[in-house]
Structures are given as C-alpha cells and as structure tokens.
Design a protein around this motif. Structure first.
Motif, PDB file in Angstrom:
ATOM      1  N   ILE A 125       0.843  -1.198   0.000  1.00 21.91           N
ATOM      2  CA  ILE A 125       0.000   0.000   0.000  1.00 21.91           C
ATOM      3  C   ILE A 125       0.886   1.259   0.000  1.00 21.91           C
ATOM      4  N   ARG A 126       1.906   1.240   0.850  1.00 20.32           N
ATOM      5  CA  ARG A 126       2.791   2.402   0.950  1.00 20.32           C
ATOM      6  C   ARG A 126       3.375   2.761  -0.422  1.00 20.32           C
ATOM      7  N   ASP A 127       3.733   1.723  -1.200  1.00 23.06           N
ATOM      8  CA  ASP A 127       4.474   1.949  -2.439  1.00 23.06           C
ATOM      9  C   ASP A 127       3.590   2.070  -3.687  1.00 23.06           C
ATOM     10  N   ALA A 128       2.282   1.871  -3.529  1.00 23.42           N
ATOM     11  CA  ALA A 128       1.417   1.857  -4.721  1.00 23.42           C
ATOM     12  C   ALA A 128       1.173   3.273  -5.227  1.00 23.42           C
ATOM     13  N   GLU A 129       1.219   3.420  -6.543  1.00 24.14           N
ATOM     14  CA  GLU A 129       0.992   4.742  -7.131  1.00 24.14           C
ATOM     15  C   GLU A 129      -0.472   4.996  -7.465  1.00 24.14           C
ATOM     16  N   ARG A 130      -1.189   3.913  -7.791  1.00 24.96           N
ATOM     17  CA  ARG A 130      -2.596   4.088  -8.185  1.00 24.96           C
ATOM     18  C   ARG A 130      -3.488   3.106  -7.415  1.00 24.96           C
ATOM     19  N   PRO A 131      -3.454   3.163  -6.093  1.00 25.40           N
ATOM     20  CA  PRO A 131      -4.227   2.185  -5.316  1.00 25.40           C
ATOM     21  C   PRO A 131      -5.704   2.557  -5.192  1.00 25.40           C
ATOM     22  N   VAL A 132      -6.531   1.546  -4.998  1.00 21.96           N
ATOM     23  CA  VAL A 132      -7.958   1.749  -4.718  1.00 21.96           C
ATOM     24  C   VAL A 132      -8.358   0.790  -3.604  1.00 21.96           C
ATOM     25  N   LEU A 133      -9.074   1.279  -2.622  1.00 24.88           N
ATOM     26  CA  LEU A 133      -9.681   0.413  -1.602  1.00 24.88           C
ATOM     27  C   LEU A 133     -11.014  -0.098  -2.139  1.00 24.88           C
ATOM     28  N   GLY A 182     -18.732  -1.398 -10.760  1.00 25.75           N
ATOM     29  CA  GLY A 182     -19.470  -2.527 -11.321  1.00 25.75           C
ATOM     30  C   GLY A 182     -20.341  -2.174 -12.495  1.00 25.75           C
ATOM     31  N   MET A 183     -21.214  -3.115 -12.833  1.00 24.45           N
ATOM     32  CA  MET A 183     -22.017  -3.040 -14.055  1.00 24.45           C
ATOM     33  C   MET A 183     -22.756  -1.714 -14.193  1.00 24.45           C
ATOM     34  N   HIS A 184     -23.308  -1.208 -13.076  1.00 23.24           N
ATOM     35  CA  HIS A 184     -23.961   0.099 -13.110  1.00 23.24           C
ATOM     36  C   HIS A 184     -23.275   1.083 -12.163  1.00 23.24           C
ATOM     37  N   GLY A 185     -21.991   0.860 -11.958  1.00 25.62           N
ATOM     38  CA  GLY A 185     -21.232   1.783 -11.131  1.00 25.62           C
ATOM     39  C   GLY A 185     -20.995   3.071 -11.889  1.00 25.62           C
ATOM     40  N   ASN A 186     -20.468   4.065 -11.181  1.00 25.25           N
ATOM     41  CA  ASN A 186     -20.199   5.307 -11.888  1.00 25.25           C
ATOM     42  C   ASN A 186     -18.839   5.222 -12.581  1.00 25.25           C
ATOM     43  N   TYR A 187     -18.646   6.070 -13.556  1.00 27.78           N
ATOM     44  CA  TYR A 187     -17.466   6.001 -14.417  1.00 27.78           C
ATOM     45  C   TYR A 187     -16.175   6.021 -13.604  1.00 27.78           C
ATOM     46  N   THR A 188     -16.099   6.893 -12.608  1.00 26.68           N
ATOM     47  CA  THR A 188     -14.850   7.051 -11.860  1.00 26.68           C
ATOM     48  C   THR A 188     -14.528   5.797 -11.050  1.00 26.68           C
ATOM     49  N   ALA A 189     -15.534   5.246 -10.370  1.00 27.13           N
ATOM     50  CA  ALA A 189     -15.285   4.049  -9.556  1.00 27.13           C
ATOM     51  C   ALA A 189     -14.830   2.888 -10.438  1.00 27.13           C
ATOM     52  N   VAL A 190     -15.511   2.712 -11.566  1.00 25.12           N
ATOM     53  CA  VAL A 190     -15.178   1.607 -12.468  1.00 25.12           C
ATOM     54  C   VAL A 190     -13.781   1.812 -13.055  1.00 25.12           C
ATOM     55  N   THR A 191     -13.512   3.018 -13.501  1.00 20.72           N
ATOM     56  CA  THR A 191     -12.267   3.275 -14.222  1.00 20.72           C
ATOM     57  C   THR A 191     -11.070   3.340 -13.281  1.00 20.72           C
ATOM     58  N   ALA A 192     -11.286   3.848 -12.078  1.00 14.31           N
ATOM     59  CA  ALA A 192     -10.190   3.868 -11.101  1.00 14.31           C
ATOM     60  C   ALA A 192      -9.744   2.444 -10.787  1.00 14.31           C
ATOM     61  N   MET A 193     -10.698   1.547 -10.611  1.00 16.70           N
ATOM     62  CA  MET A 193     -10.320   0.144 -10.381  1.00 16.70           C
ATOM     63  C   MET A 193      -9.603  -0.416 -11.598  1.00 16.70           C
ATOM     64  N   GLN A 194     -10.158  -0.094 -12.755  1.00 15.52           N
ATOM     65  CA  GLN A 194      -9.638  -0.659 -13.998  1.00 15.52           C
ATOM     66  C   GLN A 194      -8.184  -0.235 -14.227  1.00 15.52           C
ATOM     67  N   GLN A 195      -7.834   0.990 -13.829  1.00 16.31           N
ATOM     68  CA  GLN A 195      -6.484   1.502 -14.095  1.00 16.31           C
ATOM     69  C   GLN A 195      -5.578   1.443 -12.865  1.00 16.31           C
ATOM     70  N   SER A 196      -6.073   0.833 -11.822  1.00 15.58           N
ATOM     71  CA  SER A 196      -5.326   0.773 -10.577  1.00 15.58           C
ATOM     72  C   SER A 196      -4.086  -0.117 -10.711  1.00 15.58           C
ATOM     73  N   ASP A 197      -3.070   0.167  -9.890  1.00 12.03           N
ATOM     74  CA  ASP A 197      -1.936  -0.760  -9.811  1.00 12.03           C
ATOM     75  C   ASP A 197      -1.997  -1.604  -8.538  1.00 12.03           C
TER      76      ASP A 197
END
Lengths: 163, 584
Positions: free
Chosen positions: B210-218, B266-281
């Motif tokens: 977690i400390r070292d992640a650049e694009r983390p999502v909880l 998720g399937m009807h999630g908002n763009y930011t939540a979906v895309t942040a997960m999708q691009q997360s490291d």
C-alpha cells in the motif's frame, strides 16, 4: 507438489447422517470432478474418513480444499501428494475359466499375487489389491480370458513414512 | 448444564431462543410446528405473523441487515419450508446471519411421504451455511446454541434447524427433556474454527504494498459491514489518502459524501469508480469477492492491478482472481492490523506521492458525473428525480431497502449513503420482492429510525401482501413504488441487446390499481404523476406514522440505467450516459 492430474484428499468427517450427501453435493455444485471415492468409519467411532481422488484440472486443488473446509461436519483435510503417499485400491473380479484356459489363468493369478476367493467349473472370482495403476494393468491381462463382473473400491491412501 | 427442570421440547425450543437473546421472530404456524406455537403465547419474544413464508425469511434478513443481530424465522413443514427456501440462498450469498426453524413430520414418519413432508434439510443443504435435523428433544438447547453460533461467527450466514413434531409435542413421550442453558462448552462442532486474526507477516507485506502503490484503490465489500469495520476503514483511508469504492453490498460502509469516496463500482457503477479500479496498480479488496457484476469480463479486469485480498472466508482468496497477498481474517481486525503496520512504516508521511493519481481521479469525477435528463412538461417522472427528492427529504440515517432491478440501481446511485447499515438489499442473489419484507424486518429491528422501501412494480407484485402484516402489526414503513409498468431492467436489456424486441416485460399501466390495493391492505396511499407533487407526497408520507404508506410514482419506462458495462464486456467498455459519449 507434483504435476499429477489426480490428487488424493483424505478428509475426516463427523460420523453423522447426511455428511456424505453434503460432501458429494458440494463437489457437484462447485463443478469438481471426483475420480474415486471411498468412505468408511475410522478407529474412532465419532468420525469417518472419506478419501477422494480429484481431477485437479477440473478445479484448483486449493479451492476444493477450502470449500470442503467450509462444511461444518468436515473436521480435517489432508491433501496427499502422490509422490509422498502410499495408495491402494481393491478389485474383485470374476473371470471365465473353463478347463482349457484355467491353467494359464492360475499362472497369471500367481504372478500378480491375486487371491482366489470363489470358483466353479466355469469361473473364478479373485481379489487383487495394489496401486490403482496396477489394477488397470492387471485388468488388461485378465481381459482376454473374459471378465464377467468387476468391482473396484476406490482408492485409499496414507502419507508415506519419513525416513 | 444447569437447572434440570423437566419440560417439552417445544418449551425448550422457545426458551432456547430467549436464551440466545431473540426479541422478535417472523413466522407462520402450521401442523408440524403447532406445539412450538403454544409456548410462544407465554414468551417474551414478539412474534410477527407473516402472510407468506418467503416474507418471514426476508423480514429476518432485513432485521439482521439493519441491527447486526441474527434474524429468526419459524415456519411449518413441507410447503412452508419450501416457501422459505428463497430467503436462504439470499442470506447465504449476502452473508446474513439468520436462523430458520422449520417444523417436520414426526421422526418415525420421515421418509414415508407423510402429509406435508418434504426433505427440508436435503433441499436446503446447498443454500445454507449449515442445517440440522434434530432427532432428540434433549439436543434442542445445544443445537439452537450451535445454530446461532454458526450463523453469527466467521462468515455469517443462514442456518436452518428442522424439528420433528414428536420431539416438541408435549403429548408425545419423545418430547420429554431436562432443561439446560446451553453454553459454548456444550457445542459439538469439532470441524468449525473460524479465524479472526490475520497473519502478521502478510499484514506487514500488505502495508508495504500500500505504501508503495501509485494508483491504489480500496475495494470495499459487504464483509466490512459484517465485521463492523466502517470506523477502521475510515481511519485507514484517511491515513493513506486512498480512494474508496463501495460495492452494492457495502454502500454506506464509507460515507458517500467523503472526498475519498468514489461510490459504487461494477455493471452500473459510476465512471470514476469503475475506471479507477480498472487503471489501478493495487486493489486492496476488503470483504469483497470479485463478483462478476463488479469485475465485468474477468480476463480484462484491472489488468495492471496487484491484489491484496482480505476475507474471513479463505475460500474467497484466489477463487476468482489471483491474489498477491491473501489474508484470511476478520476485516475489522485485519484493517486495524494494517493501520498499525502502516504506522510502523512511517504512516501518512511514508506514502508514495499520489498527486498525479488523485488529479486523474478527480478529473474523471468532473467529466463523468452521474447524470440524467429532467422530464419535460407532460412527460412521466424520471425515477432518478424521485430518488433525489427522497434523499433530500429524509434524514441521512434513514434506512432504505430496495428490491431488484432498475430502481435498485437508481437507489444505489442517487441516494447518499453516509452511514453504515442504511442500505438493505439483495445484491448477490438478486431476489425480486425483497424490499417490502426486508423493510418491515429493518423497521422492527430499528423502530426509531425511518425506513423506506424503494420498490419497482414488478417486485411489488411479488411480496406486497406483507403490507397487510405491516398494517396489522403496526410497523409503519414507507414504500416508494417506482411504477413504470414494466420489468424495467429486463426491458432495458431487450432494448439494448435484443434489438428493442420486447418479450414479456410489459406488466400493465392500469392494472393493478396500486392506490386501491395499498388502501385495501390498511396503508395510506398516494399517487404521484408530476414533479411538483413529488416532494409534498414524500413530506406527507413522512408525517404518517400510525400505518404504512405507499407512494406510487408513475415513472418513465424509457429511462435506462447508465453507466452500464454490458454483460460479457470488460469494464473498459463501459457505456456512459448518451449525453457524455463525446467526452470519452
């Protein structure tokens, strides 16, 4: 862990009604394939042992073990690596044995250390216990004589003893 | 063991429930369970008489969702047991603690195809955490204690106890038993050992990642709510300043109004939540299970993300997605462990610089907010508008129970969930008809809180009869019925994926008359057709507390839920609202 396709899982389960159904139901609903299954009480009457051979190509072994562990009546699970365990299976088989071929059949039985359990003029019933792969080989040897009936128990296994 | 008072199994069953702290149960009597209903008359437990056994199960679930205490339902054998089956897989998939007691034919008659016999334990084996068929009256206190223990510990879930009539019926000698208060020491569960503590080494490793992640999502799932871990989660998120997505089952586990909250993925999630997960490291999954409605097409899900997965159920770790660090343990205990490990690693100051990630995320939030177009004069109501008005005319600790379909998604999207345990819904099994009985159960458990059921017209017609229960038992829930005369979500799929060929999705726009129906069930009923009527109707409903209220909102059937990840597509192929398509 070896790369063998079939792994043996030995579970200790509570000796209660319906436990086998719970285990079998879990395997079918999770899509795990059971290759063989042997169930019997243990030396402690509160528990039974279910020994499975599972096809690890049908599901990751870890999933099978973790899902089995969720069953409340499953007390203990041991996964036996084929390289580190001893397994045996028993086969009962009835073979045609008229007088013309009886001698050859008896020689084969002696060679393979099988036992005659029952016989008449036409047939011999014998038992053979060995590693599961050897059962298949023996079956091939018997086939030319004519197999009338054959029944295998499913494999049981224990971990190898340390050196 | 104590006491040694002689009594019947039926009395012992009710006494055992009291001993477990049960204050309310939901049920409906019948032949095989009759002997247990007699001692209920003298019990401190409030019994709520339902109109259909499915309602009893969902009420027990709603009660458990809202209170955190196990919900209890009790029904008779055969058809009643069959009717209560649906809530069991619902509670199983949502990890809801619930104990369901079913009557059974006398022990000696089991297997003879007796009247109202069915193999209840056989039927429910696959959809309960565990079930019991009790054979001796003397075992009742112990098994009831075991049932509550299993239902509420580890990964919570439904437990069913099937009780043959002869062991509870005082006229039968087999019902005689000697009372004892069962304790943990009486339990006979050698194979059940839930693990709460996470492995320290793994927790340390997670903290380093977690400390070292650049694009983390909880990535927060329902397990955080089950573990009562919302406070710990907030402490962790604020310490490391990492954005949080809350799944459908976790809405409210982290406040929607918090600046780190991205809302639902998720399937009807908002763009930011979906895309942040999708691009997360790095996805830090806490009590979530990588459900297909969250991941979309699995092999395209968050392709660059390493996975930390915390779950009390070890079978979830690596079940769907390979984990780098899988930690078995209770979410609250493990999150607290991660916070402690984080402090040892230097806390907030030791974090990698994530300015770029934060600005990327806030850029998405600005470009792709949730949107809908307000209705033009003369058009039907927009369902999103109704939810916004409901949100703005109710206190933030209002409990909302939804059914399943478009209205459920609109509720998750447009309500503001700022408190844990305020959203009760069937996210895993997706059981239509869940909301009304679940809202009743929630209101019974939390009588001082306002409870709204948000329902669709398809769902309403499945379980509306429980409004009779609510009226008669004086449980003043409020129902916002979004009536678009369609099975709306199915209609949406047919519009988008079946060339607008609508097959069996039109219900009827005049039949039933929901106002008359609601009034016949003892409810206050209001019909709302234009936007200016919406707020006054909600205010009026909120003033009525002596009976349930049904507000029927006539909504626009052409409205679809966006964004949407079409089934079988990856989350990168998210379809945004038509008005935002040129921003992609």
């Amino acid at each position: 862990m070896s790369a063998e396709r079939f792994h043996t899982i030995v579970t200790t389960v509570e000796n209660k009604p319906g436990v086998l159904a719970r285990v079998a139901g879990l395997f079918s609903r999770r899509g795990f394939n059971i290759e063989s299954l042997a169930v019997a009480p243990t030396d402690d009457e509160r528990f039974s042992r279910i020994t499975f051979t599972v096809d690890v190509e049908s599901a990751p072994l870890e999933q099978v073990v973790n899902q089995l562990n969720k069953l409340i009546n499953v007390v203990d699970i041991k996964e036996l690596d084929p390289a580190d365990s001893v397994s045996r299976e028993l086969m009962l088989v009835t073979v045609s044995a008229d007088s013309s071929r009886r001698g050859a059949l008896m020689d084969l039985i002696d060679d393979w250390r099988a036992y005659v359990l029952n016989e008449n003029d036409e047939q011999i019933m014998l038992s053979f216990s060995a590693r599961p792969a050897r059962l298949l080989e023996f079956e091939e040897q018997l086939r030319p004589f004519g197999i009338t009936e054959l029944q295998r128990t499913g494999r049981v296994a224990l971990p190898s003893l340390g050196r | 063991m104590s006491d040694n008072q002689q009594m019947s199994g039926g009395e012992a069953l009710v006494k055992s429930l009291e001993h477990e702290g049960v204050d309310v149960m939901f049920g409906l009597p019948g032949g095989a369970i009759l002997p247990v209903y007699d001692p209920i008359i003298d019990s401190s437990i409030r019994h709520i008489l339902v109109r259909h056994e499915q309602g009893a199960g969902h009420m027990a679930e709603g009660y458990a969702h809202a209170t955190g205490r196990p919900g209890v339902c009790m029904v008779t054998s055969g058809p009643a047991a069959a009717n209560v089956v649906t809530p069991l897989p619902d509670a199983f998939l949502e990890s809801v603690p619930m104990v369901c007691i079913t009557g059974q034919v006398p022990y000696a008659a089991i297997g003879t195809d007796a009247f109202q016999e069915c193999d209840t334990t056989g039927i429910t084996m696959a959809v309960t955490k565990h079930n019991f068929l009790v054979s001796d009256a003397q075992d009742i206190p112990r098994i009831i204690h075991e049932a509550f223990h299993i239902a509420t510990t580890g990964r919570p879930g439904p437990v069913l106890v099937d009780i043959p009539k002869d062991i509870v019926d005082p006229v039968n000698p087999r019902s005689a038993m000697s009372w004892y208060e069962a304790t943990d020491a009486d339990m006979e569960l050698p194979g059940y050992r839930p693990v709460m503590e996470g492995d320290r080494e793994l927790i340390r490793r997670a903290a380093e990642l977690i400390r070292d992640a650049e694009r983390p999502v909880l990535y927060v799932g329902g397990g955080v709510l089950k573990a009562r871990a919302a406070d710990a989660l907030r402490e962790l998120a604020e310490m490391v300043q990492i954005p949080v997505v809350t799944t459908l089952m976790a809405r409210g586990a982290f406040p929607d109004s918090h600046e780190l909250c991205l809302g639902m993925p998720g399937m009807h999630g908002n763009y930011t939540a979906v895309t942040a997960m999708q691009q997360s490291d790095l996805l830090i999954s806490l009590g979530a299970r990588f459900d297909d409605r969250v991941t979309g097409k699995l092999d395209g899900f968050a392709p660059d993300a390493k996975i930390i997965h915390v779950d009390i159920d070890p079978a979830e770790l690596g079940k769907v997605r390979q984990t780098l660090v899988g930690i078995q343990g209770d979410c609250r205990v493990v999150i607290e462990g991660i916070i402690a490990a984080m402090r040892e690693l230097g806390g907030a100051d030791a974090q990698v610089d994530r300015t770029a990630w934060r600005s990327t995320v806030s850029g998405w939030q600005e470009r792709f907010p949730l949107v809908y177009e307000q209705s033009a004069p003369g058009e039907k109501l927009k369902p999103q508008y109704v939810i916004e008005e409901l949100r703005d005319h109710n206190p933030s600790d209002t409990i909302v129970a939804s059914g399943v379909g478009q209205h459920q998604m609109y509720t998750s999207q447009w309500w503001r969930f700022d408190h844990p345990y305020t959203f009760v819904n069937s996210g895993g099994l997706g059981t239509m008809g869940f909301s009304i009985p679940a809202a009743i159960g929630a209101k019974v458990g939390m009588p001082d809180r306002r409870v709204w059921a948000v329902d669709g017209d398809g769902c309403f017609q499945m379980t509306a009869q429980e409004l009779v229960t609510a009226s008669v038992e004086n449980i003043p829930i409020k129902v916002a019925l979004l009536n678009n005369s369609y099975l709306g979500m199915v209609r949406q799929w047919q519009e988008m994926f079946y060339d607008e060929r609508y097959s069996e999705v039109y219900l009827q726009d005049r039949i039933p008359d929901y106002v008359k129906w609601a009034e016949a069930m003892g409810c206050e009923a209001i019909r709302v057709e234009s936007p200016e009527e919406v707020a006054p109707a909600i205010d009026k409903a909120n003033e009525i507390n002596d009976r349930p209220v049904v507000v029927e909102f006539r909504t626009d059937a052409r409205e679809n839920v966006f964004p949407m990840v079409p089934s079988g597509k990856t989350n990168s192929e998210l379809v945004v609202d038509p008005s935002q398509q040129d921003r992609l």
